[in-house]
Design a protein around this motif. Structure first.
Motif, PDB file in Angstrom:
ATOM      1  N   PHE A 262       0.848  -1.210   0.000  1.00 50.84           N
ATOM      2  CA  PHE A 262       0.000   0.000   0.000  1.00 50.84           C
ATOM      3  C   PHE A 262       0.880   1.254   0.000  1.00 50.84           C
ATOM      4  O   PHE A 262       1.796   1.363   0.818  1.00 50.84           O
ATOM      5  CB  PHE A 262      -0.901   0.010   1.241  1.00 50.84           C
ATOM      6  CG  PHE A 262      -1.832   1.185   1.274  1.00 50.84           C
ATOM      7  CD1 PHE A 262      -3.044   1.123   0.599  1.00 50.84           C
ATOM      8  CD2 PHE A 262      -1.491   2.359   1.943  1.00 50.84           C
ATOM      9  CE1 PHE A 262      -3.909   2.207   0.610  1.00 50.84           C
ATOM     10  CE2 PHE A 262      -2.348   3.453   1.949  1.00 50.84           C
ATOM     11  CZ  PHE A 262      -3.554   3.366   1.281  1.00 50.84           C
TER      12      PHE A 262
ATOM     13  N   ASN B 218       1.572   4.366   1.218  1.00 55.11           N
ATOM     14  CA  ASN B 218       1.341   5.506   2.116  1.00 55.11           C
ATOM     15  C   ASN B 218       2.441   6.558   1.916  1.00 55.11           C
ATOM     16  O   ASN B 218       3.375   6.368   1.151  1.00 55.11           O
ATOM     17  CB  ASN B 218       1.187   5.055   3.572  1.00 55.11           C
ATOM     18  CG  ASN B 218       2.465   4.514   4.145  1.00 55.11           C
ATOM     19  OD1 ASN B 218       3.545   4.868   3.698  1.00 55.11           O
ATOM     20  ND2 ASN B 218       2.365   3.631   5.117  1.00 55.11           N
TER      21      ASN B 218
ATOM     22  N   GLY C 147      -6.474   6.282   3.160  1.00 56.65           N
ATOM     23  CA  GLY C 147      -6.070   4.897   3.365  1.00 56.65           C
ATOM     24  C   GLY C 147      -6.504   4.440   4.743  1.00 56.65           C
ATOM     25  O   GLY C 147      -7.660   4.620   5.148  1.00 56.65           O
TER      26      GLY C 147
ATOM     27  N   SER D 119      -0.983   8.807   7.140  1.00 59.66           N
ATOM     28  CA  SER D 119      -0.695  10.250   7.027  1.00 59.66           C
ATOM     29  C   SER D 119      -1.397  11.021   8.145  1.00 59.66           C
ATOM     30  O   SER D 119      -0.813  11.940   8.752  1.00 59.66           O
ATOM     31  CB  SER D 119      -1.088  10.789   5.648  1.00 59.66           C
ATOM     32  OG  SER D 119      -2.392  10.391   5.276  1.00 59.66           O
TER      33      SER D 119
ATOM     34  N   GLU E 193     -12.052   8.248   2.644  1.00 55.70           N
ATOM     35  CA  GLU E 193     -11.561   7.036   1.983  1.00 55.70           C
ATOM     36  C   GLU E 193     -12.743   6.302   1.372  1.00 55.70           C
ATOM     37  O   GLU E 193     -13.736   6.077   2.048  1.00 55.70           O
ATOM     38  CB  GLU E 193     -10.853   6.147   3.010  1.00 55.70           C
ATOM     39  CG  GLU E 193     -10.334   4.833   2.472  1.00 55.70           C
ATOM     40  CD  GLU E 193      -9.453   4.987   1.229  1.00 55.70           C
ATOM     41  OE1 GLU E 193      -8.424   5.662   1.299  1.00 55.70           O
ATOM     42  OE2 GLU E 193      -9.839   4.432   0.173  1.00 55.70           O
ATOM     43  N   PHE E 194     -12.624   5.938   0.074  1.00 55.12           N
ATOM     44  CA  PHE E 194     -13.757   5.213  -0.503  1.00 55.12           C
ATOM     45  C   PHE E 194     -13.631   3.703  -0.408  1.00 55.12           C
ATOM     46  O   PHE E 194     -14.564   2.996  -0.761  1.00 55.12           O
ATOM     47  CB  PHE E 194     -14.163   5.704  -1.887  1.00 55.12           C
ATOM     48  CG  PHE E 194     -13.141   5.675  -2.988  1.00 55.12           C
ATOM     49  CD1 PHE E 194     -12.037   4.850  -2.969  1.00 55.12           C
ATOM     50  CD2 PHE E 194     -13.322   6.500  -4.101  1.00 55.12           C
ATOM     51  CE1 PHE E 194     -11.134   4.835  -4.007  1.00 55.12           C
ATOM     52  CE2 PHE E 194     -12.422   6.500  -5.145  1.00 55.12           C
ATOM     53  CZ  PHE E 194     -11.321   5.661  -5.093  1.00 55.12           C
ATOM     54  N   ASP E 195     -12.535   3.211   0.145  1.00 51.44           N
ATOM     55  CA  ASP E 195     -12.420   1.772   0.404  1.00 51.44           C
ATOM     56  C   ASP E 195     -12.814   1.531   1.866  1.00 51.44           C
ATOM     57  O   ASP E 195     -12.081   1.884   2.788  1.00 51.44           O
ATOM     58  CB  ASP E 195     -10.980   1.323   0.141  1.00 51.44           C
ATOM     59  CG  ASP E 195     -10.783  -0.170   0.333  1.00 51.44           C
ATOM     60  OD1 ASP E 195     -11.303  -0.726   1.316  1.00 51.44           O
ATOM     61  OD2 ASP E 195     -10.090  -0.779  -0.502  1.00 51.44           O
TER      62      ASP E 195
ATOM     63  N   LEU F  35      -4.439  17.790   3.021  1.00 51.30           N
ATOM     64  CA  LEU F  35      -3.564  16.879   2.282  1.00 51.30           C
ATOM     65  C   LEU F  35      -4.316  16.367   1.062  1.00 51.30           C
ATOM     66  O   LEU F  35      -5.429  15.845   1.194  1.00 51.30           O
ATOM     67  CB  LEU F  35      -3.139  15.691   3.157  1.00 51.30           C
ATOM     68  CG  LEU F  35      -2.307  14.623   2.412  1.00 51.30           C
ATOM     69  CD1 LEU F  35      -0.948  15.183   1.990  1.00 51.30           C
ATOM     70  CD2 LEU F  35      -2.127  13.378   3.280  1.00 51.30           C
TER      71      LEU F  35
ATOM     72  N   HIS G  43      -5.211  11.673  -3.269  1.00 50.05           N
ATOM     73  CA  HIS G  43      -6.161  10.678  -3.810  1.00 50.05           C
ATOM     74  C   HIS G  43      -5.868  10.486  -5.299  1.00 50.05           C
ATOM     75  O   HIS G  43      -4.709  10.307  -5.671  1.00 50.05           O
ATOM     76  CB  HIS G  43      -7.604  11.081  -3.487  1.00 50.05           C
ATOM     77  CG  HIS G  43      -8.055  12.369  -4.104  1.00 50.05           C
ATOM     78  ND1 HIS G  43      -7.213  13.447  -4.308  1.00 50.05           N
ATOM     79  CD2 HIS G  43      -9.257  12.768  -4.604  1.00 50.05           C
ATOM     80  CE1 HIS G  43      -7.875  14.431  -4.877  1.00 50.05           C
ATOM     81  NE2 HIS G  43      -9.119  14.042  -5.074  1.00 50.05           N
ATOM     82  N   GLN G  44      -6.901  10.528  -6.167  1.00 55.26           N
ATOM     83  CA  GLN G  44      -6.664  10.312  -7.597  1.00 55.26           C
ATOM     84  C   GLN G  44      -5.949  11.532  -8.194  1.00 55.26           C
ATOM     85  O   GLN G  44      -6.445  12.660  -8.086  1.00 55.26           O
ATOM     86  CB  GLN G  44      -8.005  10.094  -8.300  1.00 55.26           C
ATOM     87  CG  GLN G  44      -8.728   8.834  -7.852  1.00 55.26           C
ATOM     88  CD  GLN G  44     -10.230   9.069  -7.774  1.00 55.26           C
ATOM     89  OE1 GLN G  44     -10.709   9.962  -7.072  1.00 55.26           O
ATOM     90  NE2 GLN G  44     -10.987   8.268  -8.493  1.00 55.26           N
TER      91      GLN G  44
ATOM     92  N   ARG H 213      -7.589  14.235 -10.173  1.00 52.26           N
ATOM     93  CA  ARG H 213      -8.573  15.083  -9.502  1.00 52.26           C
ATOM     94  C   ARG H 213      -7.918  16.054  -8.511  1.00 52.26           C
ATOM     95  O   ARG H 213      -8.609  16.735  -7.751  1.00 52.26           O
ATOM     96  CB  ARG H 213      -9.620  14.206  -8.802  1.00 52.26           C
ATOM     97  CG  ARG H 213     -10.375  13.340  -9.796  1.00 52.26           C
ATOM     98  CD  ARG H 213     -11.281  12.345  -9.096  1.00 52.26           C
ATOM     99  NE  ARG H 213     -12.613  12.883  -8.851  1.00 52.26           N
ATOM    100  CZ  ARG H 213     -13.553  12.233  -8.153  1.00 52.26           C
ATOM    101  NH1 ARG H 213     -13.295  11.060  -7.637  1.00 52.26           N
ATOM    102  NH2 ARG H 213     -14.740  12.778  -7.983  1.00 52.26           N
TER     103      ARG H 213
HETATM  104  C1  LIG Z   1      -1.893   7.064  -1.867  1.00 49.48           C
HETATM  105  S1  LIG Z   1      -3.161   6.418  -0.886  1.00 49.48           S
HETATM  106  C2  LIG Z   1      -3.258   7.559   0.437  1.00 49.48           C
HETATM  107  C3  LIG Z   1      -2.530   7.180   1.626  1.00 49.48           C
HETATM  108  C4  LIG Z   1      -2.630   8.060   2.830  1.00 49.48           C
HETATM  109  N1  LIG Z   1      -2.742   9.484   2.551  1.00 49.48           N
HETATM  110  C5  LIG Z   1      -1.373   7.818   3.634  1.00 49.48           C
HETATM  111  O1  LIG Z   1      -0.342   8.381   3.299  1.00 49.48           O
HETATM  112  O2  LIG Z   1      -1.450   7.053   4.584  1.00 49.48           O
HETATM  113  C6  LIG Z   1      -4.595   6.966  -1.757  1.00 49.48           C
HETATM  114  C7  LIG Z   1      -5.888   6.528  -1.083  1.00 49.48           C
HETATM  115  O3  LIG Z   1      -6.913   7.365  -1.584  1.00 49.48           O
HETATM  116  C8  LIG Z   1      -8.068   6.596  -1.792  1.00 49.48           C
HETATM  117  N2  LIG Z   1      -8.864   7.361  -2.762  1.00 49.48           N
HETATM  118  C9  LIG Z   1      -8.550   7.629  -4.044  1.00 49.48           C
HETATM  119  N3  LIG Z   1      -9.472   8.432  -4.595  1.00 49.48           N
HETATM  120  C10 LIG Z   1     -10.386   8.692  -3.627  1.00 49.48           C
HETATM  121  C11 LIG Z   1     -11.555   9.462  -3.589  1.00 49.48           C
HETATM  122  N4  LIG Z   1     -11.989  10.161  -4.645  1.00 49.48           N
HETATM  123  N5  LIG Z   1     -12.254   9.504  -2.429  1.00 49.48           N
HETATM  124  C12 LIG Z   1     -11.835   8.804  -1.352  1.00 49.48           C
HETATM  125  N6  LIG Z   1     -10.721   8.064  -1.327  1.00 49.48           N
HETATM  126  C13 LIG Z   1      -9.998   8.011  -2.464  1.00 49.48           C
HETATM  127  C14 LIG Z   1      -7.552   5.245  -2.252  1.00 49.48           C
HETATM  128  O4  LIG Z   1      -8.484   4.221  -2.016  1.00 49.48           O
HETATM  129  C15 LIG Z   1      -6.292   5.095  -1.417  1.00 49.48           C
HETATM  130  O5  LIG Z   1      -6.547   4.433  -0.211  1.00 49.48           O
END
Ligand SMILES: C[S@@+](CC[C@H](N)C(=O)[O-])C[C@H]1O[C@@H](n2cnc3c(N)ncnc32)[C@H](O)[C@@H]1O
Length: 233
Positions: A34, A36, A63, A67, A83-85, A127, A130-131, A134
Motif C-alpha cells: 500500500f 502511504n 487509506g 498520514s 476514503e472510498f475503500d 492533504l 487521492h486520484q 482530480r
Molecule cells: C496514496 S493512498 C493515500 C494514503 C494516505 N494518505 C497515507 O499516506 O497514509 C490513496 C488513497 O486514496 C483513496 N482514494 C482515491 N481516490 C479517492 C476518492 N476520490 N475519495 C476517497 N478516497 C480516495 C484510495 O483508495 C487510497 O486508499
C-alpha cells in the motif's frame, strides 16, 4: 530517480522514529503493498500541523490513517479522514483506537470530492493524496475553505504513478527561461501529451496552485515529492 538513495536515507535517519502504532501501520502497508506517504513526508505533515497550530486538517485519500497519524503527532486537534475503500477505513479506525487517537478523527467513507462539499472549513492544513487526475479539482474545492496562513500539501509530485521526465520537460517548458522558449514549451507539451493521465493530473495541479496569487507554492523533494502551498491572501 529523483532523490539519491543516500539523501533519502539521510533524511530518514535524522527524522522521527515511528510510534508503535505507526510501525504497525508501516508493516501493514508493506504487507499489502500500500502506497502511504512514508516517514520523510510524514515528518513534514507533522511540521505543518505544528507550525499552523492546526485545529482542523482535511485529507483527500486517507487509506488506513498513516498520514493522519503524522498530523495528530503534530498536535492537530481534529483530522477528517476520507476514503472510498470501506475496509481501509475500518482498518484506520482500529489503528487509531489502538493509538488512543480515535476521538480526534472523523472517518468519512465515500468519494472525498463529495465529502468536501459537506464541510465549510476553516481548515488549517489539507492533504491531497487521492486520484492524481482530480488533484486540481480538490484544490479548487478547498481554496476558499482554508484559514489565512493555511496550507495545502499534495503528494506524488515527483514520484509514484507518474512520469517524472515528462513533468520536468513540462515545467521547464513553462518557465520561459531558456534560449529557445517556444521549442521548450512545445517539447514540454508533447511530453505531457504522451504521458499518463496521472502525470497530466499532477501538471494541472501545479499549474492551478502556481497560478493562484493567493498562494505561495514550493515543492519539497522529500518522499515522493510534496507540493506545499500556503495561503497568503
Ligand atoms: C496514496 S493512498 C493515500 C494514503 C494516505 N494518505 C497515507 O499516506 O497514509 C490513496 C488513497 O486514496 C483513496 N482514494 C482515491 N481516490 C479517492 C476518492 N476520490 N475519495 C476517497 N478516497 C480516495 C484510495 O483508495 C487510497 O486508499
Amino acid at each position: 530517480m529523483v532523490l539519491t538513495d543516500e539523501v533519502s536515507r539521510f533524511v530518514r535517519a535524522t527524522g522521527p522514529e515511528h510510534t508503535d502504532v505507526q510501525a504497525e501501520m508501516a508493516a501493514f502497508a508493506d504487507e499489502h503493498d500500500f502506497p502511504n506517504i512514508g516517514p520523510e513526508s510524514g515528518a513534514v505533515l507533522r511540521l505543518l500541523a505544528r507550525l499552523t497550530d492546526a485545529e482542523t486538517v482535511f485529507e483527500f485519500g486517507s487509506g488506513f490513517g498513516y498520514s493522519a497519524s503524522w498530523f495528530l503527532r503534530g498536535g492537530a486537534e481534529r483530522v477528517i479522514l476520507t476514503e472510498f475503500d470501506a475496509d481501509e477505513l475500518d482498518q484506520g479506525r482500529k489503528f487509531m483506537a489502538d493509538a488512543g487517537l480515535a476521538d480526534r478523527c472523523v472517518f468519512e467513507g465515500g468519494d472525498a470530492m463529495e465529502t468536501i462539499e459537506r464541510y465549510d472549513g476553516p481548515f488549517d492544513v489539507v492533504l491531497v493524496d487521492h486520484q492524481k487526475e482530480r488533484y486540481a479539482d480538490a484544490f479548487r474545492a478547498v481554496r476558499d475553505k482554508l484559514a489565512p496562513g493555511g496550507v495545502v500539501a499534495a503528494d506524488n509530485i515527483m514520484r509514484g504513478p507518474i512520469d517524472f521526465d515528462a513533468l520536468l520537460a513540462a515545467v521547464e517548458g513553462d518557465d520561459g527561461s531558456h534560449s529557445d522558449a517556444d521549442a521548450d514549451a512545445d517539447a514540454g507539451a508533447a511530453a505531457l501529451d504522451a504521458a499518463n493521465e496521472q502525470t497530466r493530473g499532477i501538471a494541472a495541479y501545479l499549474d492551478a496552485v502556481r497560478a493562484d496569487d493567493a498562494f505561495e507554492t514550493t515543492v519539497l523533494p522529500v518522499g515522493s515529492g510534496l507540493a506545499v502551498s500556503t495561503k497568503v491572501d
